[in-house]
Structure formats: structure tokens, C-alpha cells
Design an enzyme around this catalytic site. Structure first.
Site, PDB file in Angstrom:
ATOM      1  CE  LYS A 254      -4.235   1.595  -0.863  1.00 24.07           C
ATOM      2  NZ  LYS A 254      -4.454   0.686   0.250  1.00 24.07           N
TER       3      LYS A 254
ATOM      4  CB  SER B  95      -0.965   0.014   1.187  1.00 22.71           C
ATOM      5  OG  SER B  95      -2.066  -0.827   0.924  1.00 22.71           O
TER       6      SER B  95
ATOM      7  CE  LYS C 193      -1.403   4.039   2.663  1.00 24.26           C
ATOM      8  NZ  LYS C 193      -1.366   2.967   3.691  1.00 24.26           N
TER       9      LYS C 193
ATOM     10  CB  SER D 237      -4.304   1.475   3.981  1.00 21.62           C
ATOM     11  OG  SER D 237      -3.390   1.058   2.992  1.00 21.62           O
TER      12      SER D 237
END
Length: 213
Positions: free
Chosen positions: A32, A29, A190, A84
Site C-alpha cells: 500500500k 500490505s 507501513k 490497512s
């Protein structure tokens, strides 16, 4: 204990530490970060987005979007970056480009603009794909580019907020990055995890005028 890592001075991109920083790996993730950067450069954050059926019921992390709900792009990016949410990332991609495939084209064009040679995207969320990969060094470059956007920087560093829910209530969004609560000056960025990818993390912090990624 990580397979690869890098520590970068945000202001001049000098490398302070690296370990297998050019090893090509999946990114889960942390994908992202690029999703948010491309979206923020493509549409106003105030743009209204209607959730399409293609973004409902996506595998993995989710805020359980329902078809026809209306959000601003900024709210969807908050869902994407704090919780997320793969469904929110999919909705963002479709809002910007009409399809995941066309959005991936924009992601890869941004890679070329940033001079990346060991990064390739096939989707906006980071679910497993052999053609979806990066390196610690290039992920750091992507993070540095995203942190130049003040609106994204604010979202990356937000720990908790709410957005609307279809029943008239609210969805509570909690940032998965626990460093926001434990590291002085942390500004994101992140986390990422899938069973096959393992744990991934991009973080940044600022203290006494020094900014590190």
C-alpha cells in the site's frame, strides 16, 4: 529473526545494514506504500471518490465501505494506510485507473521509473499472488520515494483519526504501526501481514537530523 532486512539512510540512500536484502519475497500490505504513491501522483488528494460495488466486501482488513459512499482520495488513503483497509485500497485503484488490473500497470510503471528490477505488483492491497513480490532493498526505495511526498508523509505518521460512516457516525482509524507510539521520531511507514506472507514492516524515523528507513 527476519528472512531479509535493510537499513537505509534516507538522505543519501546509503546502506547501513543488510541481510538477504535482495531475496525476492511477498510483501503483504506494505504494497500500500506504492498504492498511495501512485494515487497521490495521479489525482488531487481533494478529489471526490464514490465507492464502487467492486470495492465492497474485499477479503482481509477492511473499513466496511458501502457502495455509493463519498470520500476524498485523502480519506481513502488514510483508511488504506492506517487501518490497512483492502476495500479502501481497491476503491483508490478503481478511482485512479478504472480497474485493479490497469492500476497495477501504473504501479509497475512506477517501479521502472524508480529503477526496480525485482518488484512486481498485481494488486493495490497485497493479498496473495505469486506474481506480486519485492525485496527489502527495493521496498526501501519505494518507501523513500513515498516519503518525499509531504501529504503522504503526514498520513504515514498519523496514529489516529476519523472518517465518516454511513449511519451518520464516524469510523475510527488506528494506525497498525505500534512503533509510532514507542519510537522517538517515528514517521511511519507501513505494516503488513498475511498468513502465508508472514509479518512485514517498513518503518522510518528521524532523530537529530538523521533519517533512517
Amino acid at each position: 529473526s527476519s528472512k531479509s532486512a535493510i537499513l537505509i539512510n534516507y538522505d543519501d540512500c546509503s546502506v547501513l545494514y543488510e541481510k538477504n536484502a535482495d531475496l525476492v519475497l511477498p510483501m503483504a500490505s506494505t504494497t500500500k506504500i506504492m498504492t498511495a504513491l501512485v494515487a497521490a501522483e495521479s489525482m488531487p488528494l481533494s478529489a471526490k471518490v464514490s465507492i464502487p460495488k467492486e470495492a465492497v466486501g474485499i477479503e482481509g482488513s477492511s473499513v466496511y465501505l458501502t457502495e455509493g459512499e463519498i470520500f476524498t482520495l485523502e480519506e481513502l488513503l488514510c483508511c488504506t494506510l492506517l487501518e490497512s483497509a483492502n476495500d479502501a485500497a481497491t476503491a483508490v485503484a478503481i478511482a485512479v485507473s478504472g480497474s485493479i488490473e490497469d492500476f497495477a500497470v501504473l504501479m509497475n510503471e512506477k517501479c521502472a521509473e524508480l529503477g526496480l528490477v525485482d518488484t512486481h505488483f498485481t494488486n493495490p492491497h497485497g493479498l496473495d499472488d505469486d506474481e506480486h513480490y519485492t525485496t527489502a532493498r527495493e521496498l526501501g526505495i519505494i518507501a523513500a520515494a513515498a516519503l518525499e511526498n509531504d501529504a503522504l508523509r503526514k498520513i504515514f505518521s498519523t496514529y489516529k483519526m476519523t472518517v465518516a460512516a454511513p449511519d451518520g457516525g464516524v469510523r475510527l482509524l488506528i494506525n497498525h504501526n505500534r512503533l509510532l507510539k514507542s519510537i522517538e521520531g517515528c514517521i511511519g511507514v507501513k505494516t503488513g501481514y498475511t498468513k502465508s506472507n508472514g509479518r512485514c514492516l517498513v518503518s522510518a524515523a528521524e532523530r537529530n537530523g538523521l533519517r533512517l528507513i
